[in-house]
Design a protein around this motif. Structure first.
Motif, short mmCIF file in Angstrom:
data_model
loop_
_atom_site.label_atom_id
_atom_site.label_comp_id
_atom_site.label_asym_id
_atom_site.label_seq_id
_atom_site.Cartn_x
_atom_site.Cartn_y
_atom_site.Cartn_z
N ARG A 12 42.35 21.56 36.22
CA ARG A 12 43.04 20.02 36.49
C ARG A 12 41.18 20.09 37.76
NH1 ARG A 12 48.42 21.37 36.05
NH2 ARG A 12 48.71 23.32 34.98
N HIS B 124 49.39 20.96 50.49
CA HIS B 124 48.00 20.16 49.72
C HIS B 124 47.12 21.03 49.94
CE1 HIS B 124 46.17 17.70 47.44
NE2 HIS B 124 45.05 17.24 48.24
N GLU C 192 48.74 20.07 42.92
CA GLU C 192 49.41 21.41 42.36
C GLU C 192 51.10 21.76 41.57
OE1 GLU C 192 49.96 21.43 47.12
OE2 GLU C 192 48.66 20.98 44.79
N CYS D 24 43.45 28.43 50.24
CA CYS D 24 44.98 27.95 49.28
C CYS D 24 45.11 29.34 49.63
CB CYS D 24 44.62 27.48 47.79
SG CYS D 24 44.18 25.77 48.36
N TYR E 122 40.05 21.70 40.40
CA TYR E 122 39.57 22.83 40.84
C TYR E 122 38.66 23.17 41.81
CZ TYR E 122 44.53 21.46 42.81
OH TYR E 122 45.42 20.93 42.99
N LEU F 293 53.47 27.03 42.47
CA LEU F 293 51.96 27.34 42.21
C LEU F 293 50.81 28.05 43.90
CD1 LEU F 293 49.79 28.31 40.33
CD2 LEU F 293 48.89 26.11 40.48
N PHE F 294 51.07 26.83 44.60
CA PHE F 294 50.75 27.10 45.65
C PHE F 294 52.06 27.31 46.80
CE2 PHE F 294 47.53 24.48 43.96
CZ PHE F 294 46.68 25.52 43.92
N GLN G 270 55.68 16.59 40.72
CA GLN G 270 55.09 17.74 40.15
C GLN G 270 56.38 18.31 40.10
OE1 GLN G 270 55.09 18.23 44.89
NE2 GLN G 270 53.79 19.44 44.25
N LEU H 240 42.71 26.64 37.47
CA LEU H 240 42.49 25.68 38.52
C LEU H 240 41.32 24.75 38.41
CD1 LEU H 240 42.87 28.28 41.52
CD2 LEU H 240 44.04 25.73 40.75
#
Length: 238
Positions: free
Chosen positions: A226, A200, A191, A207, A228, A195-196, A36, A223
């Motif tokens: 990526r 996870h 993530e 989220c 999601y 960001l979050f 990350q 999102l």
């Protein structure tokens, strides 16, 4: 650059490599190595293969037949690129295994794996020492160990005949024939740092977002890019 290296267990649980050992995690438990940064988050596969990139022919149409590094580095995620490669190859005559297909068919941990973009591959290369140390903790075999001497295929291409690789020894970004066999390592979206505020988020789960600087439209676009899907709940602090 601020970054974090973690180990992901089946079920999406992550922790530090040291803590994973203390918890008794084994190779059978491990899904991948989580990398990350403030810009990008990845789960890096603990398995590696050698495959061709694909068949000759322009997959990503541009105004001319050459795509430069600056343009390729604008693709933060290789997910959409991988899908386009597979669509192209489905209509080609190539029947053997190739890099994008190998990654897309990888099912470890139930994650959505894909061939990394140049940016994602360079991120792995930048933190290769720490990733390798995390792999060594669990005794990953020489065949699957992150090898600094390998050329790794990305999901980007230069032109009809050449695709983009990253040399993990020097960090050099280059191109070669799509028919060459180079190292292939799958990634899955995770993530980025900050960001979050959850460790996870599985698909279908809620989220919560911390100090969000993106607009709603930018957030949804990021999102989707990526990989999601599902509902997003935005929490505002007043």
């Amino acid at each position: 650059m601020e970054h974090k290296i973690s180990i992901m267990k089946k079920g999406g649980v992550i922790t530090t490599p040291t803590n994973a050992v203390e918890l008794g995690w084994t190779m059978d438990d491990i899904v991948g190595i989580v990398v990350q940064t403030p810009v990008v988050g990845l789960v890096v596969s603990i398995d590696q293969w050698e495959e061709i990139w694909g068949e000759d022919g322009r997959v990503f149409h541009t105004a001319n037949d050459y795509t430069g590094d600056s343009q390729n580095l604008m693709d933060l995620s290789g997910k959409a690129l991988t899908d386009k490669i597979i669509d192209f190859m489905d209509n080609a005559t190539q029947q053997e295994m190739y890099a994008a297909k190998r990654c897309a068919e990888y099912k470890k941990g139930g994650l959505d794996w894909y061939l990394p973009s140049v940016y994602e591959l360079c991120t792995i290369c930048a933190f290769k020492d720490e990733i390798r140390k995390a792999m060594e903790v669990f005794g990953i075999t020489d065949e699957d160990m992150l090898n600094f001497e390998n050329y790794h295929w990305s999901s980007s291409e230069y032109n009809s005949n050449y695709a983009v690789f990253v040399n993990f020894d020097s960090g050099y970004i280059g191109g070669n024939r799509k028919s060459f066999n180079y190292a292939v390592r799958a990634v899955s979206a995770f993530e980025p740092l900050g960001l979050f505020n959850s460790s996870h988020c599985e698909q279908g789960e809620q989220c919560a977002f911390d100090s969000l600087t993106l607009s709603d439209e930018q957030l949804v676009a990021e999102l989707k890019k990526r990989g999601y899907s599902g509902e997003v709940i935005k929490t505002l602090k007043v």
